[in-house]
Design a protein around this motif. Structure first.
Motif, PDB file in Angstrom:
ATOM      1  N   GLU A 123       0.811  -1.222   0.000  1.00  0.00           N
ATOM      2  CA  GLU A 123       0.000   0.000   0.000  1.00  0.00           C
ATOM      3  C   GLU A 123       0.843   1.271   0.000  1.00  0.00           C
ATOM      4  O   GLU A 123       0.381   2.325  -0.423  1.00  0.00           O
ATOM      5  N   THR A 124       2.062   1.196   0.510  1.00  0.00           N
ATOM      6  CA  THR A 124       2.928   2.372   0.453  1.00  0.00           C
ATOM      7  C   THR A 124       3.814   2.342  -0.784  1.00  0.00           C
ATOM      8  O   THR A 124       3.874   3.302  -1.543  1.00  0.00           O
ATOM      9  N   LEU A 125       4.498   1.230  -0.998  1.00  0.00           N
ATOM     10  CA  LEU A 125       5.502   1.149  -2.054  1.00  0.00           C
ATOM     11  C   LEU A 125       4.903   1.118  -3.454  1.00  0.00           C
ATOM     12  O   LEU A 125       5.483   1.680  -4.396  1.00  0.00           O
ATOM     13  N   PHE A 126       3.765   0.454  -3.606  1.00  0.00           N
ATOM     14  CA  PHE A 126       3.138   0.428  -4.926  1.00  0.00           C
ATOM     15  C   PHE A 126       2.019   1.463  -5.033  1.00  0.00           C
ATOM     16  O   PHE A 126       2.049   2.340  -5.889  1.00  0.00           O
ATOM     17  N   GLU A 127       1.034   1.361  -4.145  1.00  0.00           N
ATOM     18  CA  GLU A 127      -0.161   2.196  -4.307  1.00  0.00           C
ATOM     19  C   GLU A 127       0.156   3.684  -4.186  1.00  0.00           C
ATOM     20  O   GLU A 127      -0.205   4.481  -5.059  1.00  0.00           O
ATOM     21  N   LEU A 128       0.818   4.074  -3.101  1.00  0.00           N
ATOM     22  CA  LEU A 128       1.115   5.493  -2.915  1.00  0.00           C
ATOM     23  C   LEU A 128       2.239   5.962  -3.833  1.00  0.00           C
ATOM     24  O   LEU A 128       2.104   6.966  -4.537  1.00  0.00           O
ATOM     25  N   ASP A 129       3.362   5.237  -3.812  1.00  0.00           N
ATOM     26  CA  ASP A 129       4.547   5.711  -4.529  1.00  0.00           C
ATOM     27  C   ASP A 129       4.420   5.587  -6.038  1.00  0.00           C
ATOM     28  O   ASP A 129       4.713   6.542  -6.777  1.00  0.00           O
TER      29      ASP A 129
END
Length: 350
Positions: free
Chosen positions: A270-276
């Motif tokens: 959720e941080t590394l793919f979705e947000l970033d």
């Protein structure tokens, strides 16, 4: 206790199947069959996403580092309860709750703390993990030789708040001095289906409490909003969605936006793919060039100290008192899940 994530491609389907089979997290009609259908359909897409962040989730790596650092610190600051040892009980990926309990049983553990790594409580996250722990303990410890207590939420702990504030301050330093105080801080948390919210789940208010405490620590230095990510399926979910908020603010002239993953304690998809990657690419295509993300807590020393302090105080408080908090003892006003009732009764009767 945490959600967990597949560490390699071959684990993705099983991970998704467990996730969509969990009615506490995502209630579905004909859950067993729908879970199989959705997991099979989504597996190729999710494998591709994990390949873009290195081939698997880093959540086990970070959880291991967090637990190891915390137990070493606990041995120093709470020698009267030492030695301490952490065990990982993920909900949807290895090591699962039965694996953790098997290891604990082999080690002869007599005193255990169920420590959620979701700082803000939700029946769909911490509640689901506690229900699973309750179910598994019926098999692994039918005589109840292991004594349990529960840290079910810690959304406004000063150490957690300070750790988030530090990450935000570091993130703001990436902007020019002229624009720094105008950067919009977007606190992004995993969303919830509205039917879970409407039955009385405390998650939205606890996430908001974390946000307010962090901004208070920062003396409300910047404009900010709380937004929600990771919506799945056509049902109504808590909003506004993070990607839509980014776009909407961009259209209103707010080019500089700092994303803060406020409900996650480590990096994962959720941080590394979705947000970033996903939201970052959408923003770039829309001409929003000032979107950045504050670093996740991961193995930050301030965060590790907070975890150790929480456990130390908890062990002190539960040495001769009830083993669960008053908030955990109260079910959602319209809850109809009998497992929730049984698990609360189980852990209050230690």
């Amino acid at each position: 206790m945490n959600l967990g994530g597949p560490s390699k491609e071959s684990e993705v389907n099983d991970f998704l199947l467990r996730l969509f089979s969990d009615g506490d997290l995502i209630p579905l009609p004909f859950q067993k069959y729908m879970a199989q259908f959705i997991a099979k359909r989504r597996t190729p897409k999710i494998i591709d996403q994990y390949n873009k962040i290195g081939g698997g989730s880093p959540i086990r790596k970070w959880t291991t580092e967090q637990g190891t650092a915390m137990e070493k610190l606990l041995d120093k600051i709470s020698p009267e309860t030492a030695p301490h040892k952490h065990y990982i009980a993920f909900r949807y990926a290895s090591p699962l709750t039965p694996e953790a309990l098997q290891e604990m049983k082999a080690d002869g553990v007599e005193r255990a703390v169920a420590f959620t790594q979701y700082p803000q409580y939700s029946c769909s996250t911490t509640g689901s993990s506690m229900n699973e722990l309750y179910r598994q303990l019926q098999e692994f410890d039918p005589e109840r030789k292991m004594k349990w207590s529960v840290i079910d939420r810690w959304h406004s702990h000063p150490g957690l708040v300070q750790a988030f504030a530090n990450k935000i301050e570091a993130g703001l330093q990436k902007y020019s001095a002229e624009s720094r105080d105008k950067v919009v801080i977007l606190f992004s948390a995993h969303s919830l289906p509205m039917d879970i919210v409407n039955r009385g789940d405390t998650y939205p208010s606890e996430v908001a409490a974390t946000v307010h405490a962090v901004m208070d620590k920062l003396k409300f230095c910047n404009p900010y909003r709380l937004v929600w990510q990771s919506q799945v399926g056509p049902k109504p979910w808590l909003g506004p969605q993070t990607n839509k908020a980014i776009m909407g603010l961009g259209e209103k002239g707010h080019n500089d936006q700092l994303l803060v993953p406020i409900a996650f304690t480590s990096d994962h998809i959720e941080t590394l793919f979705e947000l970033d990657l996903e939201y970052g690419e959408e923003a770039h295509e829309a001409g929003i060039t000032g979107l950045k993300r504050a670093e996740s807590l991961n193995a930050d020393p301030v965060f590790i100290q907070a975890m150790a302090d929480i456990v130390k105080e908890h062990l002190k408080e539960t040495s001769d008192k009830i083993s669960i908090s008053k908030q955990y003892s109260l079910r959602c006003p319209t809850c109809t899940n009998e497992t929730c009732r049984h698990s609360r009764e189980y852990f209050s009767d230690q």
